[in-house]
Design a protein around this motif. Structure first.
Motif, PDB file in Angstrom:
ATOM      1  N   LEU A 104       1.105  -1.141   0.214  1.00 22.93           N
ATOM      2  CA  LEU A 104      -0.337   0.189   0.389  1.00 22.93           C
ATOM      3  C   LEU A 104       0.639   1.012  -0.328  1.00 22.93           C
ATOM      4  CD1 LEU A 104      -2.910  -1.246   2.646  1.00 22.93           C
ATOM      5  CD2 LEU A 104      -2.899  -0.933  -0.036  1.00 22.93           C
ATOM      6  N   GLU A 105       2.228   0.748   0.847  1.00 19.81           N
ATOM      7  CA  GLU A 105       2.525   2.703   0.520  1.00 19.81           C
ATOM      8  C   GLU A 105       3.594   2.710   0.093  1.00 19.81           C
ATOM      9  OE1 GLU A 105       5.163   1.543   4.286  1.00 19.81           O
ATOM     10  OE2 GLU A 105       3.443   2.052   5.468  1.00 19.81           O
ATOM     11  N   ALA A 106       3.795   1.376  -1.423  1.00 18.78           N
ATOM     12  CA  ALA A 106       4.345   1.534  -3.002  1.00 18.78           C
ATOM     13  C   ALA A 106       2.663   2.413  -3.602  1.00 18.78           C
ATOM     14  CB  ALA A 106       5.121   0.751  -3.122  1.00 18.78           C
ATOM     15  N   GLY A 107       1.932   2.018  -3.113  1.00 23.90           N
ATOM     16  CA  GLY A 107       1.060   2.745  -3.690  1.00 23.90           C
ATOM     17  C   GLY A 107      -0.167   1.571  -4.887  1.00 23.90           C
ATOM     18  N   ILE A 108       0.641   0.017  -4.242  1.00 20.43           N
ATOM     19  CA  ILE A 108       0.251  -0.756  -4.776  1.00 20.43           C
ATOM     20  C   ILE A 108      -0.946  -1.486  -4.376  1.00 20.43           C
ATOM     21  CG2 ILE A 108       0.970  -3.409  -5.848  1.00 20.43           C
ATOM     22  CD1 ILE A 108       2.525  -1.782  -6.555  1.00 20.43           C
ATOM     23  N   THR A 109      -2.081  -1.109  -4.898  1.00 18.98           N
ATOM     24  CA  THR A 109      -3.679  -1.703  -4.044  1.00 18.98           C
ATOM     25  C   THR A 109      -4.044  -2.943  -4.843  1.00 18.98           C
ATOM     26  OG1 THR A 109      -4.456  -0.431  -6.066  1.00 18.98           O
ATOM     27  CG2 THR A 109      -3.963   0.864  -3.457  1.00 18.98           C
ATOM     28  N   THR A 110      -3.539  -4.099  -5.785  1.00 20.10           N
ATOM     29  CA  THR A 110      -4.117  -4.907  -5.874  1.00 20.10           C
ATOM     30  C   THR A 110      -2.411  -5.563  -6.752  1.00 20.10           C
ATOM     31  OG1 THR A 110      -5.774  -4.710  -6.774  1.00 20.10           O
ATOM     32  CG2 THR A 110      -5.369  -6.732  -7.470  1.00 20.10           C
ATOM     33  N   VAL A 111      -2.615  -7.350  -5.500  1.00 24.21           N
ATOM     34  CA  VAL A 111      -1.782  -7.757  -5.738  1.00 24.21           C
ATOM     35  C   VAL A 111      -2.291  -9.447  -6.298  1.00 24.21           C
ATOM     36  CG1 VAL A 111       0.533  -7.486  -4.603  1.00 24.21           C
ATOM     37  CG2 VAL A 111      -0.860  -9.054  -3.619  1.00 24.21           C
ATOM     38  N   ARG A 112      -1.960 -10.273  -7.456  1.00 24.02           N
ATOM     39  CA  ARG A 112      -2.144 -10.951  -8.253  1.00 24.02           C
ATOM     40  C   ARG A 112      -1.376 -12.196  -7.459  1.00 24.02           C
ATOM     41  NH1 ARG A 112      -2.797 -13.991 -13.892  1.00 24.02           N
ATOM     42  NH2 ARG A 112      -0.968 -13.537 -13.831  1.00 24.02           N
ATOM     43  N   ASP A 113      -0.992 -13.506  -6.580  1.00 26.63           N
ATOM     44  CA  ASP A 113      -0.239 -13.785  -5.447  1.00 26.63           C
ATOM     45  C   ASP A 113       0.094 -15.386  -7.071  1.00 26.63           C
ATOM     46  OD1 ASP A 113       0.912 -15.355  -4.023  1.00 26.63           O
ATOM     47  OD2 ASP A 113      -0.430 -16.977  -3.700  1.00 26.63           O
ATOM     48  N   VAL A 114       0.931 -16.152  -7.327  1.00 23.21           N
ATOM     49  CA  VAL A 114       0.594 -17.014  -8.470  1.00 23.21           C
ATOM     50  C   VAL A 114       1.355 -18.060  -7.680  1.00 23.21           C
ATOM     51  CG1 VAL A 114       0.926 -15.303 -10.364  1.00 23.21           C
ATOM     52  CG2 VAL A 114       3.005 -15.685  -9.296  1.00 23.21           C
ATOM     53  N   GLY A 115       1.311 -17.985  -6.083  1.00 29.26           N
ATOM     54  CA  GLY A 115       1.897 -18.823  -5.735  1.00 29.26           C
ATOM     55  C   GLY A 115       2.854 -19.043  -4.217  1.00 29.26           C
ATOM     56  N   ALA A 116       1.885 -19.464  -3.139  1.00 28.37           N
ATOM     57  CA  ALA A 116       2.430 -19.170  -1.852  1.00 28.37           C
ATOM     58  C   ALA A 116       2.698 -20.513  -1.011  1.00 28.37           C
ATOM     59  CB  ALA A 116       1.486 -18.727  -1.387  1.00 28.37           C
ATOM     60  N   TYR A 117       3.974 -20.925  -0.313  1.00 26.05           N
ATOM     61  CA  TYR A 117       3.953 -21.643   0.527  1.00 26.05           C
ATOM     62  C   TYR A 117       2.675 -22.050   1.521  1.00 26.05           C
ATOM     63  CZ  TYR A 117       8.775 -22.267  -1.218  1.00 26.05           C
ATOM     64  OH  TYR A 117       9.493 -22.343  -2.483  1.00 26.05           O
ATOM     65  N   ASP A 118       1.927 -23.086   1.551  1.00 29.02           N
ATOM     66  CA  ASP A 118       1.466 -24.131   2.806  1.00 29.02           C
ATOM     67  C   ASP A 118      -0.196 -22.818   2.832  1.00 29.02           C
ATOM     68  OD1 ASP A 118       3.142 -25.532   4.260  1.00 29.02           O
ATOM     69  OD2 ASP A 118       3.969 -23.414   5.121  1.00 29.02           O
ATOM     70  N   ASP A 119      -1.268 -22.004   1.790  1.00 25.91           N
ATOM     71  CA  ASP A 119      -1.879 -21.451   0.912  1.00 25.91           C
ATOM     72  C   ASP A 119      -2.234 -20.100   2.163  1.00 25.91           C
ATOM     73  OD1 ASP A 119      -2.735 -23.864  -0.073  1.00 25.91           O
ATOM     74  OD2 ASP A 119      -3.519 -24.709   1.910  1.00 25.91           O
ATOM     75  N   GLU A 120      -0.892 -19.706   2.667  1.00 28.71           N
ATOM     76  CA  GLU A 120      -0.815 -18.364   3.494  1.00 28.71           C
ATOM     77  C   GLU A 120      -1.448 -17.684   2.916  1.00 28.71           C
ATOM     78  OE1 GLU A 120       3.511 -18.002   3.792  1.00 28.71           O
ATOM     79  OE2 GLU A 120       3.667 -18.855   5.442  1.00 28.71           O
ATOM     80  N   ALA A 121      -1.012 -17.185   1.232  1.00 26.39           N
ATOM     81  CA  ALA A 121      -1.858 -15.807   1.367  1.00 26.39           C
ATOM     82  C   ALA A 121      -3.263 -16.071   0.871  1.00 26.39           C
ATOM     83  CB  ALA A 121      -1.826 -16.012  -0.795  1.00 26.39           C
ATOM     84  N   ILE A 122      -4.284 -17.545   0.830  1.00 26.98           N
ATOM     85  CA  ILE A 122      -5.351 -17.846   0.509  1.00 26.98           C
ATOM     86  C   ILE A 122      -6.001 -16.641   1.932  1.00 26.98           C
ATOM     87  CG2 ILE A 122      -7.235 -19.197   1.322  1.00 26.98           C
ATOM     88  CD1 ILE A 122      -5.963 -21.121  -0.918  1.00 26.98           C
TER      89      ILE A 122
END
Ligand SMILES: [Zn+2]
Length: 434
Positions: A104-122
């Motif tokens: 957010l501080e960098a102005g990124i208001t959306t990210v698409r996670d294309v693979g995280a360990y252990d379902d952390e992104a969910i």
């Protein structure tokens, strides 16, 4: 319902390549309800941004959210010293929350996670939705669907291995059950695994077709990791919605033409090739570094060819640390595409990759994700890399970050700019062995 009015802005909508000087932007709830020329005096309560640039919130279409606390220097905690208490694994959740704030501080208001360990992104997506931590809008693939492969050994719980058309269909269904927003597949091996040759296809054409069919039938989009030409060809021809990396495409103009016609998006991830070829070359198997140097050239060639063919390009950093994401936009701009098109890749192009047409645009009816910037990113995109230049970040209609978050310092000139160094810290977990 929250109301917000920005006054006296230079409104830049990269997707339509339009600039409106002395603009006013009105927000109601989470939507932009008006963009018009600001006439007369600022109405009471309006935020006068004194001619600064307003852009849509930025979107990173290729991130890997990671709880790896060894992400330092630059982002995670300082390296552990001998004698210090062991660090509990749960510290990783705080690191994920810190990443969300850094976006957010960098102005990124959306990210698409294309693979995280252990379902952390969910889990992190849920935490942001529940207001437990500030963070961007998150869309995640859950686990990456891969053939049984050396990469499956390296990447552990980031992957779900499956073989044969019915097993891969089941893997798609498992991602939906888990909470994934879209599906990612490995059409080829990975540049970061010594025993994988990224040139041949890794999944068969039949398996890729089955994944795309299964995902599309149940309403999920498909992202395809694609390095070598054969797997890339299968992914494009069988209808993957986004091609991740896609560096071999300059060798197949017919595939670029097909992508342009069908609206398939290229996410060139230039930064990840810089990481392996240059930034972290000393840490890697020499053969992979040599390969990455060739791939880096291929990636820039493909960027130019894709632009020429009219393919939609999306910014995907695939690197770290979180918050340095717009380096990828700068690399796209300086890779011959130009700043307005690179800004489009980081907004409307990335929105197309995520499959959310209401974000990444500065127009009436769009989601009110906005960034107020000191300076002119259209003539110099590097101004966006300087944190002191990010004055306000609006996400879903609410001011969430920026130098002026705690008060209207907006009239002050830009502060002394911190030096512009390329990002430090470890590479994307896409390159990190589990
Ligand atoms: Zn990646």
């Amino acid at each position: 319902m929250s109301e917000l009015r920005i006054w006296n802005a230079r409104a830049v909508d990269p997707g339509s390549a339009t600039i409106l000087d002395r603009a006013t932007i009105a927000v109601s709830g989470d939507r932009i309800v008006e963009i018009a020329e600001a006439a007369g005096d600022a109405p009471a309560g309006a935020i006068d941004v004194a001619g600064r640039t307003v852009l849509p919130g930025f979107i990173d279409a290729h991130t890997h959210l990671s709880s790896d606390t060894s992400r330092s220097p630059g982002f995670g905690p300082a390296s552990q010293l001998k004698g210090e208490d062991p660090r509990p694994r749960e510290l990783g959740w705080f690191l994920l929350a810190k990443s969300c704030t850094a976006f957010l501080e960098a102005g990124i208001t959306t990210v698409r996670d294309v693979g995280a360990y252990d379902d952390e992104a969910i889990v992190v997506r849920r935490a942001v939705e529940l207001g437990l931590t500030p963070g961007p809008r998150i869309r995640t693939c859950g686990r990456i669907i891969s053939a049984t492969s050396p990469g499956g050994w390296h990447f552990g719980t980031m992957y779900e291995e499956a073989d044969g058309p019915w097993e891969v269909r089941r893997a798609v269904r498992r991602q939906l059950r888990r909470g994934a927003d879209f599906v990612k597949l490995m059409s080829t091996g990975a540049r970061s695994v010594e025993r994988e040759d990224p040139e041949p296809a890794q999944l068969t054409r039949e398996e890729i077709a089955a994944i795309v069919d299964e995902a599309h039938r149940i309403g999920l989009r498909v992202a395809a990791h694609a390095e070598g030409l054969e797997g890339t060809r299968f992914a494009v021809e069988e209808g993957a919605d986004t091609i991740e990396h896609g560096l071999a495409l300059h060798r197949a103009p017919e595939l670029l033409a097909m992508m342009a016609e069908r609206g398939q998006v290229l996410v060139p991830t230039l930064s990840t090739f810089h990481d392996l070829a240059e930034r972290f070359a000393h840490e890697w198997v020499p053969r992979l570094v040599d390969q990455a140097k060739r791939q880096l050239e291929d990636a820039y060639r493909t960027l130019a060819a894709a632009r020429g063919a009219g393919v939609t390009i999306a910014m995907g950093f695939d690197s770290g640390p979180p918050g340095a994401n717009l380096w990828e936009m700068v690399r796209i701009a300086e890779g011959g595409v130009g700043s307005m098109a690179a800004l489009a890749a980081a907004t409307s192009g990335a929105a197309a990759a995520v499959g959310l047409p209401d974000i990444g645009r500065l127009e009436r009816g769009a989601v009110a994700d906005l960034v107020v910037v000191d300076g002119d990113p259209v003539s110099d995109p590097r101004v966006l890399l300087r944190r002191s230049r990010i004055r306000l970040v609006v996400h879903d209609g609410r001011v969430v970050a920026g130098r002026d978050l705690d008060g209207p310092a907006i009239g002050e000139p830009a502060g002394d700019d911190e030096p512009l160094e390329p990002p430090t810290g470890p590479p994307s977990p896409c390159l990190t062995h589990s």
